[in-house]
Write an enzyme that holds these catalytic residues in place. Structure first.
Site, short mmCIF file in Angstrom:
data_model
loop_
_atom_site.label_atom_id
_atom_site.label_comp_id
_atom_site.label_asym_id
_atom_site.label_seq_id
_atom_site.Cartn_x
_atom_site.Cartn_y
_atom_site.Cartn_z
N SER A 140 0.77 -1.22 0.00
CA SER A 140 0.00 0.00 0.00
C SER A 140 0.82 1.29 0.00
O SER A 140 0.29 2.34 -0.32
CB SER A 140 -0.90 0.01 1.23
N SER A 187 3.52 -4.06 2.78
CA SER A 187 3.34 -2.74 2.15
C SER A 187 4.55 -1.82 2.12
O SER A 187 4.50 -0.78 1.50
CB SER A 187 2.21 -2.01 2.84
N1 GLN Z 1 -1.24 -6.22 0.47
C1 GLN Z 1 -1.58 -6.58 1.81
C2 GLN Z 1 -3.02 -6.28 2.10
O1 GLN Z 1 -3.67 -5.83 1.23
C3 GLN Z 1 -0.69 -5.87 2.78
C4 GLN Z 1 -1.00 -4.45 2.95
C5 GLN Z 1 -0.13 -3.79 3.95
O2 GLN Z 1 0.92 -4.28 4.29
N2 GLN Z 1 -0.63 -2.70 4.47
O3 GLN Z 1 -3.50 -6.49 3.17
#
Ligand code: GLN
Length: 497
Positions: A157, A181
């Protein structure tokens, strides 16, 4: 002289100390770069006035020798961090124009040490996503392109953070990592990102996604710069009961340390079926580099890894559904009026949350519901314990860190993944979620390119609170792989075509 925006934090620090330039000049150069790069959509809010005020203050302190470790260094802040008096939205419509009356602990430590705020960076809504396509401000564009003109996602993210750092719009950025993320966007943009041990950085003032997995960390253009930023971001905070009270080491000192006697684990279960050959090659190459630098390589087994992704996608939505209950149209941001209070809640939440966030709330409330709690949530928590134990066994056997690919592929095109089937998007996190489930630190370092010339990264997972080893190892990979810079195509020229 090199362009000011091309400097690393370590170089800028030296230049500022020698008075080769001022923080105001450095800040202005970045503000100009941000303005010219709006096509990337990395920033959701630019704060030029505040940036110049902070830069002038830093210049005064540098002149009297009182500048902190980050004096005058311009940074971008992920829009998940509350910034006092500066709009913070988590890139969700439901927060509207929320202006926090407080500052997150991590960012306040950066300002304490003299850093300059350039603005707030785009991210997936409430940090839910792997492509920065779920933001209410629209997708972020990766500075790297495919076939000359196909626009790619920067990962997510923390897509705004990674894209802005890769395009030299800021010298470093804050990011958060719940399942990958920080590391996945770093790998997609040839930047360095580290997710510290759970409890190393305070979560206070960061918009919560899944509280038992969330950690803040830096993204920067090289390993040394992430080490510099980490030192300011880490530390105990009585306002976060899960933050750990242990001294913050000088992470920079770990860079250049000999790898002799270090044992690096290569987990056999990470050799996925149908793993692209170039990822396989990159991984072996990374192992070779560490070996030639003196480390010993051993095969290790992390047998419960195969359950990590399904378990993560139960635990994370469960916690998210609980954390997001506070957005009800009463306390912050958006309110859509209704016939009565329940109708107002429903209308506000239906309008304020995007599709991915609503999906997570539905999954989360389902797995926590009385009839399914044991079958899903409780089971996932048990799996989580087993995943953690796999790592503990591995470290007890003398392994110092574990080497894996950071992602199963290079960056993909905007709109290319997850439209028909969200699981396709979730698979991006296959190599990163285990570190969050076990609370361990993980770093992603640019390590090579795929056949299409797109950057690929390797990941190192370390023992709890041993970020230093990750910096030592990461720098060896970085030195062996060389630097990767995207071609600058996004700059808007001021002369009409
Ligand atoms: N891509 C993962 C999710 O959508 C991790 C997201 C993150 O680490 N904030 O939950």
């Amino acid at each position: 002289m090199t362009e000011l925006t091309a400097l690393t934090i370590a170089e800028a620090r030296a230049g500022l100390a020698k008075k080769s330039f001022t923080s105001l000049e450095l800040t202005d150069a970045h503000l100009k770069a941000i303005e010219a790069a709006r096509a990337l959509n990395a920033f959701v809010l630019e704060t030029p006035d505040q940036a110049r005020t902070m830069a002038r203050a830093a210049d005064e302190k540098i002149a009297t020798g009182e500048g902190g470790p980050l004096a005058g260094i311009p940074l971008g802040i992920k829009d998940l961090f509350a910034t006092k008096g500066v709009r913070t939205t988590a890139c969700s419509r439901i927060l509207g124009n929320f202006v926090p009356p407080y500052e997150s602990t991590v960012t306040s430590q950066l300002w304490r040490d003299g850093a300059v705020l350039l603005g707030k960076l785009n991210n997936d809504e409430f940090a839910m996503g792997s492509s920065n396509e779920t933001s209410c401000f629209g997708p972020v564009v990766n500075p790297w392109r495919r076939d000359g003109d196909t626009k790619l996602v920067p990962g997510g993210s923390s897509g705004g953070s990674a894209s802005a750092v890769a395009a030299s719009l800021c010298m470093g950025a804050t990011a958060t990592d719940t399942g990958g993320s920080i590391r996945q966007p770093a790998a997609f943009t040839a930047t360095v990102g580290i997710k510290p041990t759970y409890g190393r950085c305070s979560r206070w003032g960061i918009v919560a996604f899944a509280s038992s997995l969330d950690q803040a960390g830096p993204i920067a253009r090289n390993v040394r710069d992430t080490a510099i930023l980490m030192r300011s971001m880490a530390g105990h905070d009585p306002k976060d009961t899960t933050s750990v009270d242990r001294p913050v080491p000088d992470y920079e000192a770990a860079i250049g340390k000999s790898l002799r006697g270090m044992k690096i684990g290569i987990p056999k279960e990470y050799r996925l079926d149908r793993m692209p050959q170039e990822i396989e090659k990159l991984w072996s190459q990374g192992a070779e580099w560490l070996k030639s630098a003196g480390a010993d390589l051993v095969e290790v087994s992390l047998p419960h890894t195969r359950y990590a992704l399904p378990a993560y996608y139960i635990v994370a939505p469960a916690e998210a559904s609980s954390n997001l209950a506070r957005y009800d149209g009463v306390r912050y941001g958006l309110r859509v009026e209704g016939r009565n209070i329940i109708d107002m809640y429903e209308k506000t939440r239906a309008e304020g949350f995007g599709a991915e966030v609503r999906r997570r709330i539905m999954i989360g409330t389902y797995v926590l519901s009385a009839g399914y709690y044991d079958a899903y949530y409780l089971r996932a928590q048990k799996v989580r314990t087993l995943i953690k134990k796999d790592f503990e066994d591995c470290f007890a056997g003398g392994v110092h860190a574990i080497l894996t690919p950071a992602t199963p592929s290079a960056a993909f095109g905007i709109g290319e993944k997850g439209r028909a089937d969200p699981i396709e998007m979730y698979l991006n996190d296959i190599f990163t979620v285990t570190a969050n489930m076990a609370g361990l630190p993980g770093i992603a370092v640019p390590s090579g390119k795929d056949a299409q010339g797109l950057p690929l990264g390797l990941q190192l997972i370390g023992r709890p609170f041993d970020e230093e080893t990750l910096f030592s190892l990461g720098e060896v990979i970085e030195q062996s792989a060389g630097r990767f810079k995207p071609e600058k195509w996004w700059t808007q020229s001021s002369t009409p075509a």
